[in-house]
Design a protein around this motif. Structure first.
Motif, short mmCIF file in Angstrom:
data_model
loop_
_atom_site.label_atom_id
_atom_site.label_comp_id
_atom_site.label_asym_id
_atom_site.label_seq_id
_atom_site.Cartn_x
_atom_site.Cartn_y
_atom_site.Cartn_z
N ASN A 126 13.85 9.47 0.09
CA ASN A 126 13.38 10.80 -0.60
C ASN A 126 12.06 11.05 0.28
O ASN A 126 11.35 12.10 -0.30
CB ASN A 126 13.05 10.42 -2.11
CG ASN A 126 11.93 9.50 -2.43
OD1 ASN A 126 11.64 8.81 -1.23
ND2 ASN A 126 11.65 9.16 -3.47
N GLY A 165 -10.35 -7.02 4.35
CA GLY A 165 -11.68 -6.57 3.94
C GLY A 165 -11.77 -7.57 2.72
O GLY A 165 -11.17 -7.32 1.80
N THR A 191 -5.82 0.41 -0.42
CA THR A 191 -5.26 -0.92 -0.54
C THR A 191 -4.03 -1.30 -1.38
O THR A 191 -3.58 -2.32 -1.45
CB THR A 191 -6.46 -2.16 -0.76
OG1 THR A 191 -7.25 -1.38 -2.00
CG2 THR A 191 -7.60 -2.20 0.23
N GLY A 192 -3.80 -0.10 -1.90
CA GLY A 192 -2.32 -0.21 -2.60
C GLY A 192 -2.21 -1.03 -3.60
O GLY A 192 -3.24 -1.39 -4.38
N ARG A 241 4.75 7.28 -4.95
CA ARG A 241 5.51 7.58 -4.05
C ARG A 241 4.92 7.54 -2.64
O ARG A 241 3.71 7.90 -2.31
CB ARG A 241 5.87 8.80 -4.28
CG ARG A 241 6.96 8.79 -5.50
CD ARG A 241 8.28 8.72 -5.17
NE ARG A 241 9.10 9.02 -6.64
CZ ARG A 241 9.10 7.85 -7.43
NH1 ARG A 241 8.40 6.70 -7.39
NH2 ARG A 241 9.80 8.08 -8.66
N VAL A 242 5.81 7.42 -1.59
CA VAL A 242 5.31 7.71 -0.27
C VAL A 242 4.97 8.80 0.14
O VAL A 242 3.77 8.94 0.95
CB VAL A 242 6.69 6.97 0.65
CG1 VAL A 242 6.11 7.34 2.17
CG2 VAL A 242 7.23 5.93 0.74
N GLY A 268 -6.57 -0.63 4.59
CA GLY A 268 -5.13 -0.60 4.09
C GLY A 268 -4.32 0.41 5.04
O GLY A 268 -4.80 1.35 5.10
N GLU A 280 -6.43 -4.07 8.14
CA GLU A 280 -5.12 -4.21 7.70
C GLU A 280 -5.04 -5.50 7.54
O GLU A 280 -5.08 -6.40 8.57
CB GLU A 280 -3.86 -3.51 8.20
CG GLU A 280 -2.67 -3.89 7.68
CD GLU A 280 -2.28 -3.91 6.13
OE1 GLU A 280 -2.52 -2.77 5.69
OE2 GLU A 280 -2.06 -4.98 5.73
N THR A 281 -4.78 -6.21 6.27
CA THR A 281 -4.63 -7.78 6.18
C THR A 281 -3.47 -8.30 7.08
O THR A 281 -3.44 -9.41 7.40
CB THR A 281 -4.45 -7.96 4.76
OG1 THR A 281 -5.31 -7.44 3.78
CG2 THR A 281 -4.36 -9.52 4.48
N PRO A 307 1.53 3.55 3.71
CA PRO A 307 1.59 5.21 4.04
C PRO A 307 0.13 5.88 3.94
O PRO A 307 0.09 6.72 4.74
CB PRO A 307 2.71 5.70 3.05
CG PRO A 307 3.27 4.32 2.41
CD PRO A 307 2.54 3.15 2.57
N SER A 308 -0.58 5.58 2.78
CA SER A 308 -1.77 6.58 2.63
C SER A 308 -2.57 6.42 3.76
O SER A 308 -3.30 7.12 4.33
CB SER A 308 -2.30 6.18 1.11
OG SER A 308 -2.79 5.01 1.12
N GLY A 336 -3.50 7.07 -2.67
CA GLY A 336 -2.35 6.36 -2.87
C GLY A 336 -2.19 5.39 -3.95
O GLY A 336 -3.06 5.81 -5.01
N ASP A 337 -1.47 4.35 -3.98
CA ASP A 337 -1.19 3.46 -5.06
C ASP A 337 -2.54 2.89 -5.69
O ASP A 337 -2.41 2.40 -6.98
CB ASP A 337 -0.19 2.43 -4.90
CG ASP A 337 1.22 2.93 -4.65
OD1 ASP A 337 1.29 4.17 -4.72
OD2 ASP A 337 2.14 2.23 -4.79
N GLN A 391 17.07 0.60 -5.09
CA GLN A 391 17.36 0.57 -3.50
C GLN A 391 17.87 -0.69 -3.03
O GLN A 391 18.63 -0.82 -2.31
CB GLN A 391 16.10 0.98 -2.87
CG GLN A 391 15.72 2.39 -3.18
CD GLN A 391 14.56 2.73 -2.49
OE1 GLN A 391 13.88 1.81 -1.98
NE2 GLN A 391 14.13 4.21 -2.77
N GLY A 429 2.56 -1.55 4.27
CA GLY A 429 2.29 -1.81 3.04
C GLY A 429 3.59 -2.09 2.36
O GLY A 429 4.46 -2.47 2.80
N GLN A 430 3.63 -1.46 0.89
CA GLN A 430 4.97 -1.56 0.07
C GLN A 430 5.96 -1.01 0.72
O GLN A 430 7.06 -1.53 0.92
CB GLN A 430 4.48 -1.29 -1.24
CG GLN A 430 3.68 -1.91 -1.98
CD GLN A 430 3.30 -1.11 -3.20
OE1 GLN A 430 4.16 -0.88 -4.10
NE2 GLN A 430 2.22 -0.33 -3.30
#
Ligand SMILES: Cc1cc2nc3c(=O)[nH]c(=O)nc-3n(C[C@H](O)[C@H](O)[C@H](O)COP(=O)(O)OP(=O)(O)OC[C@H]3O[C@@H](n4cnc5c(N)ncnc54)[C@H](O)[C@@H]3O)c2cc1C
Length: 557
Positions: A279, A312, A341-342, A536-537, A240, A263-264, A243-244, A527-528, A389, A269-270
């Protein structure tokens, strides 16, 4: 061969940074790491499509960089003495976009990719000059749509949007020809024996024609993965590149670990679908998710991390080293693993919504989608920060943004600054207690029906664009039971793992799992995708860097 001597329309705003002239002292430092060679007039130093091309500094004579296209060559730029070849593909070793040829005899210093990477990592001054020039050159090429790919598509085709996003998010420059808008499209289709019904079509280097290709087919055609050894054991494989994962790659590679990132789709990512992140520390004016991701990706490459564009599909965890199976058939051994992989967008349970994905229904609001709906009415579904946003961003160039939320309002789910901005934007209409109940259209979304759950009233509107921003589910199905998950499918780590989790997983070590370590020693989740993480990022990036300190310890075990 016909040649157009007219240079491409590059902006040249920072010409001294894009095409710097190195000093004699800087050139000497490069010469110490490479070898000097003579070049003759007309000699080709590398061809378009070569993998892992060398890096050249002109000592005397002159080089031209040209884009070959059938029988025509278009001049991209000319390098004189003290100037050098390359762009970000030189860092990653991906196939070259252009042909480089000597136009005047002379001498060049040649460095292969490994020596060039070593130079960038160890010589701070040259590292900055070269990396900046490579990144700015690529940005110019993307902005001017100058590369080795032509995409023929249609504004009404979801697959065209999918391919555009894939190329754009991978920072790969391409020319776009629209079936409905471009007068020359028929002659191009004819020359490749293509019918209009076959679009979208991707033409790589003017030679290979792909009809409605998958991301993997495009990646293979452009040679994204060619220079990567998929068999040797890595210190760390990160799955993934949100950001993470990117943070883990930057911190790990900068601390000397041999890292492969899987990475797929594309880095970011998001966060890559966020039009503006306001932020994230250090960017007071905000930064688009794609720009942040591109910077992090180049940074990871600079330190030597490699990225394979592939999915993966399975973690093999019955012994060490761990193995990650990849959709292209590769089996990558890893001493340690980071799962980053978020999560994936939640889709409202609406019949025919998926039919309009990319053709009126979008899960991200970036410049690409905003271009499609300028001056029109749009709907944003959701009451979280990403929805806020998107609404503010889309309000800039659309006629009206209808913001549909199931609850009474935004106060519980959204940051205060965004609520204020929404309230102050006259073209955003907040519709509480409202849900979409039907979507209709032909090839593209045309009508939307929504219902107010308080009044029971339904309304139908002629609206062709819906932005769904309603949260996400974790990407953990592929793990096949290797690590302990919580009730919602997120990965449990560190102190969240109960004694029962550890005994079910047969935790073999005397020590408890490290922070961010899963129920499998040496396998971390960040991460997520991690249970209990802050979505959050900044926290994803923080977890990526923290994981690396524990990976050093795990590698010693
Ligand atoms: C539209 C939007 C706007 C946002 N705005 C903000 C904001 O302004 N500020 C903020 O702090 N946060 C924001 N967020 C939240 C933030 O983007 C996420 O918290 C963050 O991206 C999480 O990073 P991650 O690396 O953990 O996971 P993700 O970003 O989800 O990245 C996971 C990556 O893993 C890849 N992947 C998944 N499965 C596999 C597999 N099997 N093999 C290979 N690769 C795989 C995916 O393709 C993806 O690239 C926003 C989110 C969205 C959707």
């Amino acid at each position: 061969m016909r040649r157009t001597r007219r240079g491409l329309p590059l902006t040249r705003a920072h010409v001294e940074q894009i095409f710097p002239k190195l000093t004699p002292a800087q050139t000497r430092r490069i010469a110490a790491r490479g070898h000097m060679r003579a070049m003759e007039r007309g000699e080709v130093l590398y061809e378009q499509g070569d993998s892992a091309a060398s890096f050249f500094v002109v000592v005397s004579g002159e080089l031209e960089v040209v884009r070959p296209s059938g029988a025509v060559e278009t001049l991209v730029t000319v390098h004189g003495s003290g100037q050098f070849t390359g762009e970000v593909g030189t860092l990653s070793g991906r196939r070259t976009l252009f042909r480089v040829r000597a136009t005047k005899p002379g001498k060049v210093i040649e460095l292969d990719r490994q020596h060039m990477l070593a130079l960038i990592q160890s010589d701070a001054e040259l590292g900055e000059i070269l990396t900046r020039a490579f990144i700015l050159r690529r940005a110019e090429l993307v902005a001017a749509s100058v590369g080795d790919v032509v995409l023929i598509g249609s504004t009404h085709s979801a697959d065209t949007l999918r391919i555009k996003e894939f190329l754009m998010r991978n920072g790969h420059p391409y020319s776009y020809i629209d079936l409905e808008r471009d007068p020359d499209v028929q002659s191009l289709l004819d020359s490749f024996h293509l019918g209009a019904s076959e679009i979208p079509v991707v033409i790589c280097r003017g030679k290979v024609v792909l009809r409605n290709p998958s991301k993997q087919q495009i990646a293979d055609c452009l040679g994204f993965n060619e220079s990567i050894d998929q068999t040797h054991m890595r210190d760390l494989v990160v799955i993934g590149a949100g950001p993470s994962g990117l943070a883990a790659a930057v911190y790990g590679a900068s601390e000397g670990l041999d890292i492969l990132v899987l990475e797929t789709s594309s880095p970011g990512g998001q966060a890559g679908s966020s039009s503006k992140i306001e932020n994230y520390l250090g960017f007071p004016a905000g930064i688009s998710g794609q720009e942040l991701a591109a910077r992090a990706y180049h940074q990871a490459q600079k330190f030597g991390a490699e990225m394979l564009i592939a999915k993966g599909t399975r973690l093999v965890c019955d012994g060490k080293p761990y193995v990650i199976e990849v959709e292209n058939g590769a089996r990558i051994p890893a001493r340690t693993v980071v799962i980053a992989t978020g999560a994936e967008y939640r889709r409202p349970p609406l019949k025919s919504l998926s039919r309009f994905e990319g053709a009126g229904v979008y899960y991200g609001a970036t410049f690409v989608e905003a271009q499609l709906c300028g001056g029109e009415e749009v709907i944003v579904v959701g009451g979280g920060n990403s929805a806020g946003q998107a609404a503010v961003f889309l309000a800039e160039n659309t006629k009206r943004v209808h913001m549909l939320v199931r609850s009474a309002g935004l106060a519980e789910s959204m940051s205060r600054y965004l609520i204020r901005r929404i309230e102050e934007t006259a073209t955003i209409v907040l519709r509480p207690y409202t849900e979409i109940v039907a979507v209709e259209g032909g090839n593209h979304l045309e009508f939307v029906r929504w219902r107010n759950s308080q009044t029971g009233q339904t309304e139908e509107h002629e609206i062709s664009h819906i932005f769904v921003m309603t949260g996400a589910d974790p990407n953990t199905l592929w793990l096949g039971g290797c690590v302990a998950l919580d009730s919602k499918g997120f990965i449990k780590t560190g102190p969240d793992l109960s004694p029962e989790d550890l005994s079910a997983a047969r935790w073999p070590l005397a020590r408890p799992p490290h922070l961010l370590e899963t129920s499998l020693p040496g396998v971390f989740a960040i991460g997520d995708v991690r249970s209990g993480s802050i979505k959050r990022v900044a926290s994803a990036v923080g977890e990526g860097s923290i994981a690396i300190s524990f990976i050093h310890q795990a590698l010693k075990e």
